[in-house]
Design a protein around this motif. Structure first.
Motif, PDB file in Angstrom:
ATOM      1  N   THR A  74       0.855  -1.187   0.000  1.00  0.00           N
ATOM      2  CA  THR A  74       0.000   0.000   0.000  1.00  0.00           C
ATOM      3  C   THR A  74       0.892   1.238   0.000  1.00  0.00           C
ATOM      4  O   THR A  74       2.116   1.153   0.134  1.00  0.00           O
ATOM      5  N   LYS A  75       0.251   2.398  -0.112  1.00  0.00           N
ATOM      6  CA  LYS A  75       1.021   3.641  -0.090  1.00  0.00           C
ATOM      7  C   LYS A  75       1.719   3.848   1.261  1.00  0.00           C
ATOM      8  O   LYS A  75       2.721   4.546   1.330  1.00  0.00           O
ATOM      9  N   ASP A 175      -1.561   8.143  -8.092  1.00  0.00           N
ATOM     10  CA  ASP A 175      -2.260   9.423  -8.150  1.00  0.00           C
ATOM     11  C   ASP A 175      -1.698  10.365  -7.092  1.00  0.00           C
ATOM     12  O   ASP A 175      -0.793  10.016  -6.336  1.00  0.00           O
ATOM     13  N   ASN A 179      -2.424   6.653  -4.004  1.00  0.00           N
ATOM     14  CA  ASN A 179      -3.032   5.379  -4.382  1.00  0.00           C
ATOM     15  C   ASN A 179      -2.445   4.916  -5.707  1.00  0.00           C
ATOM     16  O   ASN A 179      -2.155   5.716  -6.593  1.00  0.00           O
ATOM     17  N   SER A 181      -1.991   1.746  -8.969  1.00  0.00           N
ATOM     18  CA  SER A 181      -2.643   0.707  -9.761  1.00  0.00           C
ATOM     19  C   SER A 181      -1.591   0.005 -10.600  1.00  0.00           C
ATOM     20  O   SER A 181      -0.524   0.552 -10.885  1.00  0.00           O
ATOM     21  N   THR A 264     -13.978  -6.304  -5.431  1.00  0.00           N
ATOM     22  CA  THR A 264     -13.147  -5.571  -4.493  1.00  0.00           C
ATOM     23  C   THR A 264     -12.983  -6.388  -3.219  1.00  0.00           C
ATOM     24  O   THR A 264     -13.920  -7.065  -2.767  1.00  0.00           O
ATOM     25  N   SER A 275      -8.969  -0.920  -0.081  1.00  0.00           N
ATOM     26  CA  SER A 275      -9.739  -1.628  -1.097  1.00  0.00           C
ATOM     27  C   SER A 275      -8.762  -2.101  -2.163  1.00  0.00           C
ATOM     28  O   SER A 275      -8.077  -1.288  -2.797  1.00  0.00           O
ATOM     29  N   LEU A 333      -6.384  -2.149  -8.615  1.00  0.00           N
ATOM     30  CA  LEU A 333      -6.381  -0.884  -7.883  1.00  0.00           C
ATOM     31  C   LEU A 333      -5.976  -1.142  -6.437  1.00  0.00           C
ATOM     32  O   LEU A 333      -6.528  -2.035  -5.786  1.00  0.00           O
ATOM     33  N   HIS A 335      -6.119   0.945  -3.297  1.00  0.00           N
ATOM     34  CA  HIS A 335      -6.645   2.191  -2.733  1.00  0.00           C
ATOM     35  C   HIS A 335      -6.593   2.094  -1.216  1.00  0.00           C
ATOM     36  O   HIS A 335      -7.357   1.339  -0.605  1.00  0.00           O
ATOM     37  N   LEU A 340     -13.234   2.014  -1.270  1.00  0.00           N
ATOM     38  CA  LEU A 340     -13.947   2.472  -2.460  1.00  0.00           C
ATOM     39  C   LEU A 340     -15.367   1.926  -2.491  1.00  0.00           C
ATOM     40  O   LEU A 340     -15.592   0.752  -2.209  1.00  0.00           O
ATOM     41  N   GLN A 348     -13.949   3.731 -12.493  1.00  0.00           N
ATOM     42  CA  GLN A 348     -12.636   3.212 -12.881  1.00  0.00           C
ATOM     43  C   GLN A 348     -12.772   2.180 -13.994  1.00  0.00           C
ATOM     44  O   GLN A 348     -11.957   2.103 -14.911  1.00  0.00           O
TER      45      GLN A 348
END
Length: 356
Positions: A74-75, A175, A179, A181, A264, A275, A333, A335, A340, A348
Motif C-alpha cells: 500500500t502507499k 495518483d 493510491n 494501480s 473488491t 480496497s 487498484l 486504494h 472504495l 474506474q
C-alpha cells in the motif's frame, strides 16, 4: 513431517533470494518521474521503485516456475501479499507454495499444469507440469506518474518444448493521493496448436496477507515469528478483516464461482483501510470473468475455467491455433486510507474498459 515441511520452505525461500528486498533508490533533485526501475540480473529480478522507495519487484528466477510481481504494498508500505515462502511473517498460512505475489498462468495447457507448479513438486511428478520462463525485458520507461515495463516470456513443457509466447506490458500508476494501480496487458501467441481446457486453476492470481483473509475456524498450518511452521486446531482471527464484494452484489465466500466485471476486497492493514480491486476488461476472452476467490487468501479471476466454476452450466474450452494470438487485460487498484464504493469502482471500470 515437520522436517519435510521445513525443507520445502527452505527450498522455496532460496528460490526467492533477493526478491522482494529492493534497496531504496536515489531520486535526483527536481526529478518529476515517480517510478524508476533497477535491474538485478544476478538475482533474476527488476525492482520497481516509487519515489525512490521499494514498491514491488518483477521476479523471474526459473526456479519459481513463473515470473511474479512480489511483494505488493500500500502507499503506507504495508504488505498486501503473503510473505511465505519468500519472507515468512508471523501468523501466516503455509498452504499452496505456488501462490506467490501477483501472477498469470493456467492449470491446463495441452494437459500440463502451469498453475500448481513450484519448487515443492517432487521430481517424479514434474512431467505433468509446465513453467513460464522470462526471456527479455524489452523496455522500462517512466513518465510522470506512470512507469511501464515490457517483458517477453515463454510457456514451456517439462522438456523445454514451447507452447506459448507471452508479451506483457505492466503499467504502474500513482495518483496525487498516493493510491496506485497495476495494469497488465498480456498477449499470448500460440507456438503450436494449444488447448486451454476448462479448469478452475487460473488465471490472474494474488495471494493475500493474513489480514486480508476471511475469518475461518478451520484447522491450518501457520508460521511463527521465526518462520517455523506449526499446526493449529483453530485459527486465530484477531487480525483478519477481509471481505469480498462483486460488481453483481455477491459478497464474501459467495463471490466464488460467479461472474462479475470486478471484485473488491475490503480490509484493514495495521489500521490502514484498504480496497484491493481487480477490474476485468470487456475485450477479454470469457468476459465477464468467473472468480476463483477464496476466503483463505487466494484472489483470482478465471475467465477460462467456466465449466469447473459454473458447475457445468457454461463450457468454454478455449483454443488457439498455431500462430494465433489472444489478449488479456486486467487492472489492479490499490486504494488505501479509505474504502472504495461501487460507484467509484464503476467509474474506474469505464475508464479502463470503455464499458460500464
Amino acid at each position: 513431517m515437520k522436517a519435510k515441511i521445513l525443507f520445502g520452505a527452505l527450498v522455496l525461500s532460496a528460490a526467492f533470494m533477493g526478491c522482494g528486498q529492493p534497496q531504496p533508490g536515489q531520486t535526483q533533485s527536481g526529478q518529476t518521474d515517480r517510478f524508476s526501475f533497477v535491474e538485478h540480473p544476478e538475482s533474476s529480478r527488476i525492482d520497481v521503485l516509487l519515489d525512490g522507495q521499494p514498491y514491488t519487484s518483477y521476479c523471474y528466477a526459473d526456479s519459481l516456475k513463473k515470473p511474479v510481481l512480489y511483494p505488493l504494498r500500500t502507499k503506507g508500505g504495508h504488505f498486501i501479499t503473503r510473505g511465505w515462502p519468500a519472507q515468512p511473517r508471523a501468523n501466516e498460512r503455509t498452504d499452496h507454495p505456488h501462490h506467490i505475489g501477483l501472477w498469470f498462468n493456467y492449470g491446463d495447457v495441452n494437459g500440463l499444469d502451469f498453475w500448481n507448479n513450484s519448487p515443492a513438486i517432487p521430481a517424479e511428478k514434474r512431467m505433468g507440469y509446465g513453467s513460464i520462463h522470462h526471456a527479455a525485458a524489452n523496455s522500462m520507461e517512466a513518465d510522470g506518474n506512470t512507469g511501464r515495463l515490457h517483458v517477453t516470456k515463454y510457456w514451456q513443457g517439462p522438456q523445454g518444448d514451447g507452447l506459448l509466447k507471452e508479451d506483457t506490458r505492466y503499467v504502474f500508476q500513482v495518483d496525487d493521493g498516493g493510491n496506485t494501480s497495476i495494469e497488465l496487458d498480456i498477449k499470448l501467441t500460440a507456438l503450436r496448436d494449444v488447448s486451454l481446457k476448462d479448469n478452475k486453476e487460473g488465471v490472474l492470481g494474488i495471494r493475500l496477507a493474513r489480514e486480508l483473509e476471511h475469518p475461518s475456524n478451520e484447522p491450518a498450518k501457520f508460521t511463527d515469528a521465526n518462520g517455523i511452521v506449526t499446526e493449529v486446531a483453530q485459527t486465530n482471527n484477531q487480525v483478519v478483516t477481509g471481505h469480498y464484494i462483486s460488481s453483481e452484489g455477491a459478497e464474501g465466500d459467495d463471490v466464488w464461482g460467479t461472474r462479475a466485471k470486478w471484485v473488491t476486497l475490503n480490509g484493514t492493514l495495521e489500521g490502514e483501510d484498504l480496497s484491493l480491486v481487480i477490474l476485468d476488461h470487456a475485450g477479454n476472452p470469457g468476459y465477464p470473468t468467473y472468480w476463483h476467490a477464496r476466503g483463505y487468501g487466494l484472489f483470482a479471476a478465471n475467465p477460462l475455467g467456466q465449466q469447473a466454476l459454473s458447475d457445468g452450466k457454461d463450457v468454454l474450452n478455449f483454443k488457439l491455433d498455431k500462430d494465433a494470438s489472444t489478449r488479456f487485460r486486467y487492472k489492479i487498484l490499490i486504494h488505501a486510507g479509505s474504502k472504495l464504493d461501487a460507484a467509484a469502482i464503476n467509474n474506474q471500470l469505464v475508464e479502463f474498459s470503455g464499458q460500464p
